[in-house]
Design a protein around this motif. Structure first.
Motif, PDB file in Angstrom:
ATOM      1  N   ASP A 129       1.031  -1.169   0.180  1.00  0.00           N
ATOM      2  CA  ASP A 129      -0.051   0.194  -0.085  1.00  0.00           C
ATOM      3  C   ASP A 129       0.919   1.129  -0.001  1.00  0.00           C
ATOM      4  OD1 ASP A 129      -1.705   1.726   1.000  1.00  0.00           O
ATOM      5  OD2 ASP A 129      -2.917   0.923   1.649  1.00  0.00           O
ATOM      6  N   ASN A 130       1.049   1.937  -0.996  1.00  0.00           N
ATOM      7  CA  ASN A 130       1.842   2.563  -0.696  1.00  0.00           C
ATOM      8  C   ASN A 130       1.584   4.246  -0.415  1.00  0.00           C
ATOM      9  OD1 ASN A 130       3.832   1.377  -3.067  1.00  0.00           O
ATOM     10  ND2 ASN A 130       3.009   2.028  -4.611  1.00  0.00           N
ATOM     11  N   ALA A 131       0.455   4.826  -0.368  1.00  0.00           N
ATOM     12  CA  ALA A 131      -0.173   5.710   0.480  1.00  0.00           C
ATOM     13  C   ALA A 131       0.145   5.515   1.625  1.00  0.00           C
ATOM     14  CB  ALA A 131      -1.797   5.804  -0.071  1.00  0.00           C
ATOM     15  N   LYS A 132       0.135   4.455   2.464  1.00  0.00           N
ATOM     16  CA  LYS A 132       0.357   3.787   3.624  1.00  0.00           C
ATOM     17  C   LYS A 132       1.743   3.376   4.170  1.00  0.00           C
ATOM     18  CE  LYS A 132      -4.477   2.689   5.135  1.00  0.00           C
ATOM     19  NZ  LYS A 132      -5.003   1.530   5.175  1.00  0.00           N
ATOM     20  N   ASN A 133       2.394   2.961   2.922  1.00  0.00           N
ATOM     21  CA  ASN A 133       4.030   3.337   3.316  1.00  0.00           C
ATOM     22  C   ASN A 133       3.486   1.467   3.659  1.00  0.00           C
ATOM     23  OD1 ASN A 133       5.161   5.359   2.011  1.00  0.00           O
ATOM     24  ND2 ASN A 133       5.014   6.593   4.005  1.00  0.00           N
ATOM     25  N   MET A 134       2.808   0.851   3.504  1.00  0.00           N
ATOM     26  CA  MET A 134       3.306  -0.701   3.739  1.00  0.00           C
ATOM     27  C   MET A 134       3.480  -1.715   2.891  1.00  0.00           C
ATOM     28  SD  MET A 134       1.989   0.324   7.117  1.00  0.00           S
ATOM     29  CE  MET A 134       1.545  -1.611   8.109  1.00  0.00           C
ATOM     30  N   LEU A 135       4.167  -2.677   3.720  1.00  0.00           N
ATOM     31  CA  LEU A 135       3.853  -3.719   2.560  1.00  0.00           C
ATOM     32  C   LEU A 135       3.616  -4.583   3.432  1.00  0.00           C
ATOM     33  CD1 LEU A 135       5.276  -5.258   0.487  1.00  0.00           C
ATOM     34  CD2 LEU A 135       8.075  -5.693   1.850  1.00  0.00           C
ATOM     35  N   TYR A 136       2.788  -6.014   3.158  1.00  0.00           N
ATOM     36  CA  TYR A 136       1.767  -7.262   4.096  1.00  0.00           C
ATOM     37  C   TYR A 136       2.538  -8.567   2.829  1.00  0.00           C
ATOM     38  CZ  TYR A 136      -1.234  -3.162   5.160  1.00  0.00           C
ATOM     39  OH  TYR A 136      -1.676  -2.279   5.858  1.00  0.00           O
ATOM     40  N   LEU A 137       2.293  -9.728   4.285  1.00  0.00           N
ATOM     41  CA  LEU A 137       2.636 -10.917   3.690  1.00  0.00           C
ATOM     42  C   LEU A 137       1.248 -11.672   3.703  1.00  0.00           C
ATOM     43  CD1 LEU A 137       4.736 -12.700   1.529  1.00  0.00           C
ATOM     44  CD2 LEU A 137       6.005 -12.995   3.808  1.00  0.00           C
ATOM     45  N   GLN A 138       0.652 -12.091   3.875  1.00  0.00           N
ATOM     46  CA  GLN A 138      -0.630 -13.130   3.881  1.00  0.00           C
ATOM     47  C   GLN A 138       0.421 -14.133   4.236  1.00  0.00           C
ATOM     48  OE1 GLN A 138      -3.573 -12.355   5.420  1.00  0.00           O
ATOM     49  NE2 GLN A 138      -3.692 -14.790   6.132  1.00  0.00           N
ATOM     50  N   MET A 139       0.699 -15.462   5.014  1.00  0.00           N
ATOM     51  CA  MET A 139       0.665 -16.641   4.782  1.00  0.00           C
ATOM     52  C   MET A 139      -0.157 -17.731   5.370  1.00  0.00           C
ATOM     53  SD  MET A 139       4.852 -16.121   6.670  1.00  0.00           S
ATOM     54  CE  MET A 139       3.979 -15.387   8.202  1.00  0.00           C
TER      55      MET A 139
END
Length: 114
Positions: free
Chosen positions: A72-82
């Motif tokens: 999410d570039n707007a929130k400066n977030m990276l996620y990993l669903q495992m």
């Protein structure tokens, strides 16, 4: 510099799921590729998933079909669903650019029990 802060790890039984989050102190919108890495005890750090600004995703063969990376570039977030976690997924998970230009964060521990 991204200065990542990872969270979301924990202890889970085999077959379970976790969602990791990475908060970057700086903007990631202009960073072409962001990635999740992991390092298991006694092993080298490895890239498990990466995503470009255009949303193109790549996965290590060992996690393909089980892990999903998102940004999410707007929130400066990276996620990993495992999902469908296995004991061999046990490691400390980190996020960084790819290749890794930023300082490494402390990571988040994922432990999968059999």
């Amino acid at each position: 510099q991204v200065q990542p802060v990872e969270s979301g790890g924990g202890l889970v039984q085999a077959g379970g799921s976790l969602r990791l989050s990475c908060a970057a102190s700086g903007s990631i919108s202009n960073i072409r590729t962001m990635a999740w890495y992991r390092q298991a005890p006694g092993r080298q750090r490895e890239s498990v998933a990466d995503i470009t600004t255009r949303g193109i995703r790549n996965y290590a063969d060992s996690v393909k079909g089980r892990f999903t990376i998102a940004r999410d570039n707007a929130k400066n977030m990276l996620y990993l669903q495992m999902n469908s976690l296995q004991p061999e997924d046990t490691a400390v998970y980190y996020c960084n650019t790819k290749p890794p230009f930023s300082s490494w964060g402390q990571g988040t521990q994922v432990t999968v029990s059999s």
